[in-house]
Each structure stands twice: as C-alpha cells, then as structure tokens.
Design a protein around this motif. Sequence first.
Motif, PDB file in Angstrom:
ATOM      1  N   SER A 144       8.085 -14.481  -5.237  1.00 34.19           N
ATOM      2  CA  SER A 144       8.972 -15.129  -6.122  1.00 34.19           C
ATOM      3  C   SER A 144       8.844 -16.411  -6.582  1.00 34.19           C
ATOM      4  O   SER A 144       8.662 -17.121  -5.501  1.00 34.19           O
ATOM      5  N   LYS A 145       9.581 -16.812  -7.375  1.00 32.28           N
ATOM      6  CA  LYS A 145       9.753 -18.398  -7.622  1.00 32.28           C
ATOM      7  C   LYS A 145      10.862 -18.690  -6.579  1.00 32.28           C
ATOM      8  O   LYS A 145      11.064 -20.086  -6.466  1.00 32.28           O
ATOM      9  N   LEU A 146      11.623 -18.100  -6.172  1.00 32.80           N
ATOM     10  CA  LEU A 146      12.815 -18.455  -5.359  1.00 32.80           C
ATOM     11  C   LEU A 146      12.397 -18.318  -3.662  1.00 32.80           C
ATOM     12  O   LEU A 146      13.067 -18.506  -2.789  1.00 32.80           O
ATOM     13  N   GLY A 147      11.003 -18.213  -3.246  1.00 33.96           N
ATOM     14  CA  GLY A 147      10.834 -18.310  -2.215  1.00 33.96           C
ATOM     15  C   GLY A 147      10.697 -16.983  -1.260  1.00 33.96           C
ATOM     16  O   GLY A 147      10.465 -16.962   0.044  1.00 33.96           O
ATOM     17  N   THR A 148      11.133 -15.713  -2.085  1.00 33.70           N
ATOM     18  CA  THR A 148      11.165 -14.586  -1.269  1.00 33.70           C
ATOM     19  C   THR A 148       9.799 -14.003  -1.662  1.00 33.70           C
ATOM     20  O   THR A 148       9.585 -14.145  -2.662  1.00 33.70           O
ATOM     21  N   THR A 149       9.512 -12.948  -0.816  1.00 33.02           N
ATOM     22  CA  THR A 149       8.415 -12.052  -0.928  1.00 33.02           C
ATOM     23  C   THR A 149       8.906 -10.691  -1.034  1.00 33.02           C
ATOM     24  O   THR A 149       9.733 -10.181  -0.335  1.00 33.02           O
ATOM     25  N   LYS A 150       8.166  -9.955  -2.097  1.00 39.98           N
ATOM     26  CA  LYS A 150       8.624  -8.623  -2.391  1.00 39.98           C
ATOM     27  C   LYS A 150       7.531  -7.663  -2.070  1.00 39.98           C
ATOM     28  O   LYS A 150       6.351  -8.002  -2.184  1.00 39.98           O
ATOM     29  N   LEU A 151       7.777  -6.674  -1.304  1.00 42.14           N
ATOM     30  CA  LEU A 151       6.923  -5.693  -0.995  1.00 42.14           C
ATOM     31  C   LEU A 151       7.239  -4.262  -1.720  1.00 42.14           C
ATOM     32  O   LEU A 151       8.192  -3.856  -1.529  1.00 42.14           O
ATOM     33  N   THR A 152       6.367  -3.696  -2.674  1.00 42.78           N
ATOM     34  CA  THR A 152       6.605  -2.478  -3.180  1.00 42.78           C
ATOM     35  C   THR A 152       5.487  -1.253  -2.445  1.00 42.78           C
ATOM     36  O   THR A 152       4.305  -1.571  -2.690  1.00 42.78           O
ATOM     37  N   LEU A 153       6.141  -0.312  -2.056  1.00 38.83           N
ATOM     38  CA  LEU A 153       5.186   0.740  -1.449  1.00 38.83           C
ATOM     39  C   LEU A 153       5.290   1.966  -2.669  1.00 38.83           C
ATOM     40  O   LEU A 153       6.423   2.412  -2.982  1.00 38.83           O
ATOM     41  N   TYR A 154       3.851   2.429  -2.799  1.00 37.76           N
ATOM     42  CA  TYR A 154       3.854   3.590  -3.673  1.00 37.76           C
ATOM     43  C   TYR A 154       3.228   4.566  -2.462  1.00 37.76           C
ATOM     44  O   TYR A 154       2.106   4.640  -2.382  1.00 37.76           O
ATOM     45  N   VAL A 155       4.140   5.744  -2.263  1.00 35.53           N
ATOM     46  CA  VAL A 155       3.565   6.782  -1.376  1.00 35.53           C
ATOM     47  C   VAL A 155       3.476   8.157  -1.725  1.00 35.53           C
ATOM     48  O   VAL A 155       4.393   8.433  -2.559  1.00 35.53           O
ATOM     49  N   THR A 156       2.493   8.725  -1.468  1.00 40.73           N
ATOM     50  CA  THR A 156       2.389  10.219  -1.898  1.00 40.73           C
ATOM     51  C   THR A 156       1.888  10.957  -0.630  1.00 40.73           C
ATOM     52  O   THR A 156       1.189  10.484   0.190  1.00 40.73           O
ATOM     53  N   ILE A 157       2.533  12.129  -0.438  1.00 41.35           N
ATOM     54  CA  ILE A 157       2.342  12.876   0.649  1.00 41.35           C
ATOM     55  C   ILE A 157       2.159  14.565   0.332  1.00 41.35           C
ATOM     56  O   ILE A 157       3.190  14.924  -0.442  1.00 41.35           O
ATOM     57  N   ASP A 158       1.061  14.911   0.238  1.00 40.38           N
ATOM     58  CA  ASP A 158       0.612  16.270  -0.431  1.00 40.38           C
ATOM     59  C   ASP A 158       0.813  17.107   0.944  1.00 40.38           C
ATOM     60  O   ASP A 158      -0.013  17.327   1.588  1.00 40.38           O
ATOM     61  N   ARG A 159       1.971  17.816   1.063  1.00 37.20           N
ATOM     62  CA  ARG A 159       2.225  18.800   2.057  1.00 37.20           C
ATOM     63  C   ARG A 159       1.297  19.986   2.090  1.00 37.20           C
ATOM     64  O   ARG A 159       1.103  20.658   3.106  1.00 37.20           O
TER      65      ARG A 159
END
Length: 160
Positions: free
Chosen positions: A130-145
Amino acid sequence: MKQYRSTLCVALFFSALALFSLGGCATSTAPPVDQSGLPPVSAFAGDLQDIEIPAELEWDRDKSQTIKTESFNGGIWVYSGRVEPLSLKDYLIGGMRNNKWKLVGESTSKETMLAFVKPGKTCMMVISESKLGTTKLTLYVTIDRTAAAGLNPFGEAVSK
C-alpha cells in the motif's frame, strides 16, 4: 572534602533509586522477555496447520471469510503489516516448501501472485504493497476433503 560528600550523596541517591526501581520489577506479573535473539514465532492461517504466516502480519477478520461443508473447506484470509514484499515472498515460499506444498505458478506485476498445490488442496497468495508502507497478504485456499478420502464431491468412491 565538601565535594567528596556531595559526590557520595549523589551516588547514594542513584543507588537508592536503582534499588527502588528493581524492587518494583520483582513483584511485576509481566512475562519474562525472550532474549534469545530468535525471530518471533509464526502463526498459521486460520485453522490451517500447513500455511505459515510471519508474526509481523496481523489478521484482518473483517476482510476474511471461510466456508466449511461436508466435502469442501476453504476461504479467503487477509493479513497486513510492515514487512518488505520481497522478504515476505521468500518467507512464504520457504514455509510452503517445508510443509510439502509445490509452487506451480508465479506472476509479478504491481502485485505478486504465488500458486501452490498439494493433494486435495490449492493455495493462491497475493502480496501487495500500500501507499502507507504496509504490505497486504491475501490467501485463497481450497481444500477438497472428498479428494483426500478418494471420493467425488457427492461422496461416491472414485476409481483410480
């Protein structure tokens, strides 16, 4: 002689001050400080015990969501904090390898996207700054049981 007494008085004053401050610490209930020099322990994403997240990142509950059914688990987990994006990328790749995930894709532009697979599981990670100096991490997880159990999504046995 007069200067010697004033120096002695100052020394006694600071010694007494030090003793009083140490006495206050002795009764403190604060946990001991870890001075081993080791980095903070990482956390795990949601209830997933095979995706490590650095301790510097904080989970954003309002932007995250999960789904659990009989045959499928998954969700979107969002974290942010003050870490360098390239350092975070290296950390994530190393942690995923240690947990037996296979890196199957990587894309870098304004954001970095990493794609990992494991039998019955997929995980896509998006790292953005981001412009504010923070880092964003987004996880997209799928688990086919059902895949792990040798079943199709309807609970029927799959022949191999």
